[in-house]
Design an enzyme around this catalytic site. Structure first.
Site, PDB file in Angstrom:
ATOM      1  N   SER A 143      13.842  58.499  31.443  1.00 36.06           N
ATOM      2  CA  SER A 143      13.625  57.097  31.839  1.00 36.06           C
ATOM      3  C   SER A 143      13.026  57.096  33.235  1.00 36.06           C
ATOM      4  O   SER A 143      13.156  58.090  33.970  1.00 36.06           O
ATOM      5  CB  SER A 143      14.982  56.387  31.860  1.00 36.06           C
ATOM      6  N   TYR A 156      24.017  55.884  34.152  1.00 37.50           N
ATOM      7  CA  TYR A 156      22.719  56.056  33.485  1.00 37.50           C
ATOM      8  C   TYR A 156      21.774  56.868  34.368  1.00 37.50           C
ATOM      9  O   TYR A 156      21.111  57.804  33.906  1.00 37.50           O
ATOM     10  CB  TYR A 156      22.134  54.673  33.180  1.00 37.50           C
TER      11      TYR A 156
HETATM   12  P1  NAD Z   1      18.233  51.592  21.034  1.00 36.20           P
HETATM   13  O1  NAD Z   1      19.533  51.014  21.459  1.00 36.20           O
HETATM   14  O2  NAD Z   1      17.231  50.709  20.375  1.00 36.20           O
HETATM   15  O3  NAD Z   1      18.484  52.850  20.093  1.00 36.20           O
HETATM   16  C1  NAD Z   1      19.437  53.807  20.427  1.00 36.20           C
HETATM   17  C2  NAD Z   1      19.664  54.706  19.240  1.00 36.20           C
HETATM   18  O4  NAD Z   1      20.711  55.602  19.582  1.00 36.20           O
HETATM   19  C3  NAD Z   1      20.103  53.982  17.973  1.00 36.20           C
HETATM   20  O5  NAD Z   1      19.543  54.625  16.847  1.00 36.20           O
HETATM   21  C4  NAD Z   1      21.628  54.166  17.992  1.00 36.20           C
HETATM   22  O6  NAD Z   1      22.219  54.108  16.712  1.00 36.20           O
HETATM   23  C5  NAD Z   1      21.709  55.550  18.578  1.00 36.20           C
HETATM   24  N1  NAD Z   1      22.997  55.878  19.164  1.00 36.20           N
HETATM   25  C6  NAD Z   1      23.720  55.189  20.095  1.00 36.20           C
HETATM   26  N2  NAD Z   1      24.895  55.808  20.332  1.00 36.20           N
HETATM   27  C7  NAD Z   1      24.912  56.916  19.553  1.00 36.20           C
HETATM   28  C8  NAD Z   1      25.848  57.962  19.347  1.00 36.20           C
HETATM   29  N3  NAD Z   1      27.020  58.015  19.988  1.00 36.20           N
HETATM   30  N4  NAD Z   1      25.535  58.923  18.449  1.00 36.20           N
HETATM   31  C9  NAD Z   1      24.365  58.893  17.774  1.00 36.20           C
HETATM   32  N5  NAD Z   1      23.443  57.931  17.927  1.00 36.20           N
HETATM   33  C10 NAD Z   1      23.718  56.956  18.812  1.00 36.20           C
HETATM   34  O7  NAD Z   1      17.620  52.256  22.352  1.00 36.20           O
HETATM   35  P2  NAD Z   1      16.108  52.502  22.788  1.00 36.20           P
HETATM   36  O8  NAD Z   1      15.727  51.401  23.698  1.00 36.20           O
HETATM   37  O9  NAD Z   1      15.246  52.823  21.633  1.00 36.20           O
HETATM   38  O10 NAD Z   1      16.321  53.800  23.697  1.00 36.20           O
HETATM   39  C11 NAD Z   1      16.144  55.120  23.229  1.00 36.20           C
HETATM   40  C12 NAD Z   1      16.120  56.077  24.420  1.00 36.20           C
HETATM   41  O11 NAD Z   1      15.089  55.690  25.326  1.00 36.20           O
HETATM   42  C13 NAD Z   1      17.422  56.081  25.249  1.00 36.20           C
HETATM   43  O12 NAD Z   1      17.706  57.392  25.675  1.00 36.20           O
HETATM   44  C14 NAD Z   1      17.073  55.197  26.434  1.00 36.20           C
HETATM   45  O13 NAD Z   1      17.841  55.517  27.569  1.00 36.20           O
HETATM   46  C15 NAD Z   1      15.612  55.550  26.627  1.00 36.20           C
HETATM   47  N6  NAD Z   1      14.849  54.518  27.342  1.00 36.20           N
HETATM   48  C16 NAD Z   1      14.720  53.254  26.838  1.00 36.20           C
HETATM   49  C17 NAD Z   1      14.000  52.299  27.543  1.00 36.20           C
HETATM   50  C18 NAD Z   1      13.808  50.884  27.044  1.00 36.20           C
HETATM   51  O14 NAD Z   1      13.282  50.050  27.797  1.00 36.20           O
HETATM   52  N7  NAD Z   1      14.166  50.562  25.813  1.00 36.20           N
HETATM   53  C19 NAD Z   1      13.421  52.658  28.773  1.00 36.20           C
HETATM   54  C20 NAD Z   1      13.575  53.959  29.248  1.00 36.20           C
HETATM   55  C21 NAD Z   1      14.289  54.884  28.516  1.00 36.20           C
END
Ligand code: NAD
Length: 261
Positions: A143, A156
């Site tokens: 991130s 985080y």
């Molecule tokens: P999201 O919440 O849409 O998806 C998260 C996924 O992780 C889901 O499939 C959920 O079921 C799974 N998950 C959660 N807890 C779990 C567990 N204990 N075991 C197994 N699976 C689990 O999130 P996203 O926005 O798609 O984010 C995905 C990654 O990208 C994360 O690591 C997040 O930190 C990173 N990220 C997201 C953003 C953003 O703006 N969305 C920005 C920077 C980084």
């Protein structure tokens, strides 16, 4: 197609960035292990959709990324079903926001477990097979918070900074063996999770949808545009290509200029 006869595990891929990454890898011919939570119907729809659309095999592992034994089982299942794990994308992640003195200890533990330690557990299980085949792509979704901090996100930010450090160590350990390890660091990505926060923020702050997007969500992102899940997926696919062979130990920012400031 660059991943024909290869197999990929994508953690947290039942929605958001992970599902787009899994679909991008399937489009390149990889068999897929989906992982994550959700309703059985929605997971089956995503799984069957990948098989139908891209002509690959896709299976779902319900492994909880807080549980090392379940993570080991997921990698073992991938190797049993597909005979290999060539691409490992550590994407599962959660967020919790609180001043440090009030940060619930169990939330700290959960964020460190899912956003950092789970990547250690998948990597340590997948690397021996990658070494034996002389090929591997380890891609960790970090991130902008792996480079800069925001207040109230101590867990985080700690986990994402840690993920970058671990990735560099692993990259050095496997260098010269056909395996690369990198991070991708997105800024704000347009996902259902982000979209669903908008109405509440509009109400809480008395703002229009446009104001929430520009002045709250995209405050730190100079382009004033969200990253798309497809853009993150395209970088994952690029890192699997021949052209990316010498990219290892890197942390690629995809953040509309956020961390250039
Ligand atoms: P999201 O919440 O849409 O998806 C998260 C996924 O992780 C889901 O499939 C959920 O079921 C799974 N998950 C959660 N807890 C779990 C567990 N204990 N075991 C197994 N699976 C689990 O999130 P996203 O926005 O798609 O984010 C995905 C990654 O990208 C994360 O690591 C997040 O930190 C990173 N990220 C997201 C953003 C953003 O703006 N969305 C920005 C920077 C980084």
């Amino acid at each position: 197609m660059i991943l024909t006869s290869k197999a990929a595990v994508v953690t947290g891929s039942t929605g958001g960035i992970g599902l787009a990454v899994a679909r991008g890898l399937a489009k390149e011919g990889a068999d897929i292990v989906l992982n994550g939570f959700g309703s059985p119907e929605a997971i089956e729809k995503a799984r069957a959709g990948i098989e139908a659309e891209f002509g690959v095999r896709a299976i779902h592992s319900p492994a909880d990324m807080t549980k090392p034994a379940e993570i080991a089982e997921m990698i073992a299942m991938a190797e049993k079903e597909f005979g290999r794990v060539d691409v490992l994308v550590n994407n599962a992640g959660i967020q919790f926001v609180s001043p440090v003195e009030d940060f619930p200890v169990e939330k700290w533990d959960a964020i460190l477990a899912i956003n950092l330690s789970s990547a250690f557990h998948t990597i340590r299980a997948a690397v021996p097979g990658m070494k034996s085949r002389g090929f591997g792509r380890i891609i960790n979704i970090a991130s902008a918070h792996s480079i800069v901090a925001s207040p109230f996100k101590s867990a985080y930010v700690a986990a994402k900074h840690g993920l970058v450090g671990m990735t560099k160590s692993v990259a050095l350990e496997v260098a010269g063996q056909g395996i690369t390890a990198n991070c991708i660091s997105p800024g704000y990505v347009w996902t259902p999770l982000v979209e669903s926060q908008i109405p509440d923020t509009m109400k809480a702050r008395g703002l229009t949808k446009e104001q929430v997007i520009e002045d709250v969500l995209l405050k730190a992102q100079p382009t004033k545009e969200f990253v798309t899940v497809e853009q993150v997926a395209a970088i994952v696919t690029f890192l699997c290509s021949e052209a990316a062979t010498q990219i290892t130990g890197a942390n690629l920012s995809v953040d509309g200029g956020w961390t250039a400031q």
